[in-house]
Write a protein that holds these residues in place. Sequence first.
Motif, short mmCIF file in Angstrom:
data_model
loop_
_atom_site.label_atom_id
_atom_site.label_comp_id
_atom_site.label_asym_id
_atom_site.label_seq_id
_atom_site.Cartn_x
_atom_site.Cartn_y
_atom_site.Cartn_z
N THR A 38 0.83 -1.20 0.00
CA THR A 38 0.00 0.00 0.00
C THR A 38 0.87 1.25 0.00
O THR A 38 0.62 2.20 -0.75
N GLU A 39 1.90 1.26 0.85
CA GLU A 39 2.81 2.41 0.87
C GLU A 39 3.55 2.55 -0.47
O GLU A 39 3.71 3.66 -1.00
N THR A 41 2.71 1.70 -3.45
CA THR A 41 1.91 2.01 -4.63
C THR A 41 1.08 3.29 -4.46
O THR A 41 0.30 3.64 -5.35
N GLY A 42 1.25 3.96 -3.32
CA GLY A 42 0.48 5.18 -3.07
C GLY A 42 0.96 6.33 -3.94
O GLY A 42 2.01 6.26 -4.58
N PHE A 43 0.19 7.43 -3.91
CA PHE A 43 0.50 8.59 -4.74
C PHE A 43 0.89 8.10 -6.13
O PHE A 43 1.93 8.46 -6.67
N GLY A 44 0.01 7.27 -6.72
CA GLY A 44 0.33 6.64 -7.99
C GLY A 44 -0.91 6.41 -8.83
O GLY A 44 -1.13 5.31 -9.31
N THR B 38 -5.48 7.17 2.07
CA THR B 38 -4.40 6.20 1.87
C THR B 38 -3.64 6.50 0.58
O THR B 38 -2.41 6.48 0.55
N GLU B 39 -4.38 6.77 -0.50
CA GLU B 39 -3.72 7.10 -1.76
C GLU B 39 -2.93 8.40 -1.63
O GLU B 39 -1.79 8.51 -2.12
N ALA B 40 -3.52 9.38 -0.96
CA ALA B 40 -2.91 10.72 -0.89
C ALA B 40 -1.66 10.76 -0.01
O ALA B 40 -0.84 11.67 -0.14
N GLY B 42 0.39 7.96 0.40
CA GLY B 42 1.32 6.89 0.04
C GLY B 42 2.63 7.43 -0.51
O GLY B 42 2.75 8.62 -0.80
N PHE B 43 3.58 6.53 -0.69
CA PHE B 43 4.92 6.92 -1.17
C PHE B 43 5.34 8.20 -0.42
O PHE B 43 5.73 9.20 -1.04
N ARG B 91 -1.11 15.97 -4.61
CA ARG B 91 -1.78 14.91 -3.85
C ARG B 91 -3.28 15.16 -3.72
O ARG B 91 -4.08 14.21 -3.78
N CYS B 95 -5.23 12.50 -5.98
CA CYS B 95 -5.62 11.41 -5.06
C CYS B 95 -6.90 11.71 -4.27
O CYS B 95 -7.50 10.79 -3.73
N PRO B 198 5.66 2.67 6.70
CA PRO B 198 4.64 1.66 6.39
C PRO B 198 4.04 1.03 7.65
O PRO B 198 4.77 0.45 8.47
#
Lengths: 296, 296, 296, 296
Positions: A38-39, A41-44, B38-40, B42-43, B91, B95, B198
């Motif tokens: 999850t980490e 593949t985030g911001f992706g 979670t998406e915003a 990530g990474f 972000r 996201c 993570p």
Amino acid sequence: MKLNGVEIEDTFAEAFDIYVARVLITAYDYGLAEVAATEATGFGTSIIMCPAEAGIEGKAKPEETPDGRPGVYIQICHPSKKTLEQQLIARIGQCILTAPTARAFDALPDAEERFDTGNKLRYFGDGFEKQLEIGDRKVWAIPIMEGDFIVENDFGVVQGVAGGNFFIMGENQPAALAAARAAVDAISSVKHVITPFPGGIVASGSKVGANKYKFLKATTNERFAPSLKGQVESDVPEGVNAIYEIVINGLSVEAVSEAMRAGIMAAVKVPGIVKITAGNYGGKLGRHAIYLKDLL
Amino acid sequence: MKLNGVEIEDTFAEAFDIYVARVLITAYDYGLAEVAATEATGFGTSIIMCPAEAGIEGKAKPEETPDGRPGVYIQICHPSKKTLEQQLIARIGQCILTAPTARAFDALPDAEERFDTGNKLRYFGDGFEKQLEIGDRKVWAIPIMEGDFIVENDFGVVQGVAGGNFFIMGENQPAALAAARAAVDAISSVKHVITPFPGGIVASGSKVGANKYKFLKATTNERFAPSLKGQVESDVPEGVNAIYEIVINGLSVEAVSEAMRAGIMAAVKVPGIVKITAGNYGGKLGRHAIYLKDLL
Amino acid sequence: MKLNGVEIEDTFAEAFDIYVARVLITAYDYGLAEVAATEATGFGTSIIMCPAEAGIEGKAKPEETPDGRPGVYIQICHPSKKTLEQQLIARIGQCILTAPTARAFDALPDAEERFDTGNKLRYFGDGFEKQLEIGDRKVWAIPIMEGDFIVENDFGVVQGVAGGNFFIMGENQPAALAAARAAVDAISSVKHVITPFPGGIVASGSKVGANKYKFLKATTNERFAPSLKGQVESDVPEGVNAIYEIVINGLSVEAVSEAMRAGIMAAVKVPGIVKITAGNYGGKLGRHAIYLKDLL
Amino acid sequence: MKLNGVEIEDTFAEAFDIYVARVLITAYDYGLAEVAATEATGFGTSIIMCPAEAGIEGKAKPEETPDGRPGVYIQICHPSKKTLEQQLIARIGQCILTAPTARAFDALPDAEERFDTGNKLRYFGDGFEKQLEIGDRKVWAIPIMEGDFIVENDFGVVQGVAGGNFFIMGENQPAALAAARAAVDAISSVKHVITPFPGGIVASGSKVGANKYKFLKATTNERFAPSLKGQVESDVPEGVNAIYEIVINGLSVEAVSEAMRAGIMAAVKVPGIVKITAGNYGGKLGRHAIYLKDLL
């Protein structure tokens, strides 16, 4: 054409070439593998403003992983091979190496073209790293605080497909969303594909360029905005008040097509769905045209 | 000093200044708010190779959100104000705008310094966007496929704290990890902090520079690598076979300190924990020294 | 025998005959199917004091369900056929009929012996229920508030196996627990089995009868209690401070054996595990003896 | 009366007296506490055919638990005090004692009436159990395989309230369901209440008795069945195609009322909701009438 009473427009999804790396993350259990995935593949969601497009493909059972532990497959995608290599280093180095009990194996072992990502990351070991074999994989063991981080020496890269898609048009927002979730769940069983947007779902569509703000490369596609019906020339059908798009990247046109098929079949089973269509640029931008009628 | 039989080293965590933006994401329900969050975030573990440090702070109950819907708070952090602004746009735009039913409100309304992020994102509306008020918030409604995306006109930015930390040293890897999870759960109740790695946990520590590979800015901290005990001058105590670090960013030294306290109290309750310590650079790099003995 | 450095005791798990019903729950998506399945299989660890033994077997992909929607398989087990029938009616009627978007299909279509559970539940329709076919399944559509609840007319019952098991002995509690979680995850990929205890894991073992409190049918097995080592004649090996048991029910000895194999293989991969053994009553109580050495 | 454009019918929910026990489950972390809580509250939607009504109330932060670990509160309810006591023993003994790292504390310490459930369960220790104090709680430590299971000596029982409710009427099934989920999330922040049905939501309503099948005590309420509109005298308003009910049990009328308020406020924020109403028997069956207009 109608499916379960839902109109399927006779059109095609236009998809693009993109470079794809595929990583198999293993850990003590699926939950911990997903933490790393999850980490990583985030911001992706889209390379418009994200550094890569990335997503979780699905679970890898213990018997299909090199170390016999539960795992998950992820994909990281970019049209630039050089940027993809940088992203692979950064996302493995910052999001998998740092994640509890996680290891990173290549999941494209047959790819001829390869990044030596593990061989670059191993320098983090400052000379204490060791080369090992796990199964027939050449890996590095890098001493870290939790023990040794294991990373494969090199990772395959292939030309895959980005932007496979379909649109779900619903009577109202909750209906279109419930169908989108059903579609994402159905797609989660299809091998070799990801749905890189949040929860696999896209709430906003865009057109190339702008009518008013000419300095922008992409703006909202007003023809697909339900709240502008009546104000603009609209492609929102009567009775439709919300639209979600499912965007699919994958290793091949076949995999992306199968994901579109599975997703559409699931979406039309949810009540309140009026129509399914797909997005394209008249064939001008992408190399792949996937016709909905050919899928069903 | 001992806590629940676990030695607490008399040392301090060295923390740094960092700029922080804080976004309140609301949605139909908590699950959908978390999808966007979670998406915003990530990474976003460490700015060594990630474009920002980011994490989910916790839930916002319906009664504390401008639109009365369930929400979650996230933080996005960077030492460069300019990069932070770019990250906030990217972000939110990639996201949160794209996530089903999500809206983005400012969660630092009292901050004097402000980014006009919403005012920049609204151009995506290509002239169809409208300014509204929700509660006393000035927001933009941008027509998209699911309906209208709501984003606040501007977002506060404050100087916060990065790199609050402590180390959990365990008899074995599962024990150190279970304690790290307990610590992260305890910290999740503390306001105004995030644990950006993570699952909130760091499996690897680094030292500045390198002994062998001089071209690297950071390499593994071999003194804290259990698998190198006996080979190098080691800070791994006897009986310790695995170490996890909890890294905490937050709005203030007080919030970060409270998170360290709550996390340590939880970690020592798990069996198999030998010692708690913290990481610092002798006070040479960061402005904030948080002493463990002052917390407990 | 040693596996990954962990001693495997040369002993056997003693398992019992039990009657099993198997239900396929479908819904809009996997999450909603799991909501129904979780409620329907709760309070179902052991028939010592629970009304049934029950658990979630795993996911059913859309292409393997009668209505093409995502689903999950559950099992409900009892040594008394009559009680099993009552439990099936109660758990479907109270936990699946009431669950949002859920339907209940038979998942043992080849079983000769059948309960007409759907035919009994349809009376809840008070005459408004209708008989339909979905695929080749005879089902009832019962009008309820969300629309129509669909339940298959009859459900197969077979003689399966209960009490397949193995014990994971760890240096400390977190290690034994992490291995138990890994085992449960590995078993989740094995078809036709459930692990009915909380999270699939048993924290307590029991012996038949009692030494002191003769009025009890089952009491703690003090020989396997690490905190009593030194006080009683103990079977807890040196260096072991915690033990978890994995209990497996399933449709056949073969399925239960395969689950034991997959679980043990996964458990020994977690650091801090000392020994694997299994529980039996000398062959006096159960019909099936599953030897660990035959599995590996 | 209208709320966010949604009609709120001027009616009342009719609620009943019920006996309630409340257990605080602690564990290493929230996830493990929820594993125990989920098993212990399963098969617990309605006493029509379940042995109890049960649900998870919410999280207990480490600072509010006797042992300083993360926890969750659950409620177990039954109109018969004797049955409630049996259920408390069975659900703690089979679902919490057996769950990894879980402990069971009383969460009604001020209740005068008490069950000595822990004192009964401690006989499972077969004489090896020991009495301890944790905080000011009198508890038993029972030696088991994972270590010692901790259970409080006695548990309070109070007269609470069952059957608080409201109905969400939607344009279609996904809209009504999305609003029901939003309502359950909003209610999860309210103290002292549970929503015992699957995911907190009820898909089916019932009437007392039957028109056709006189041998049944409860059958579907055809007046609230959207698929029967036109066939029967119907209470389903025009434009409504699906209805979900939220049922709430709690410690007091005040808590249940507050949950109803929070849930309704959240439900009307989801698009596609037409009307909110509540269920009653004309005041003939339950002691408590909670009027919707008084809540809002």
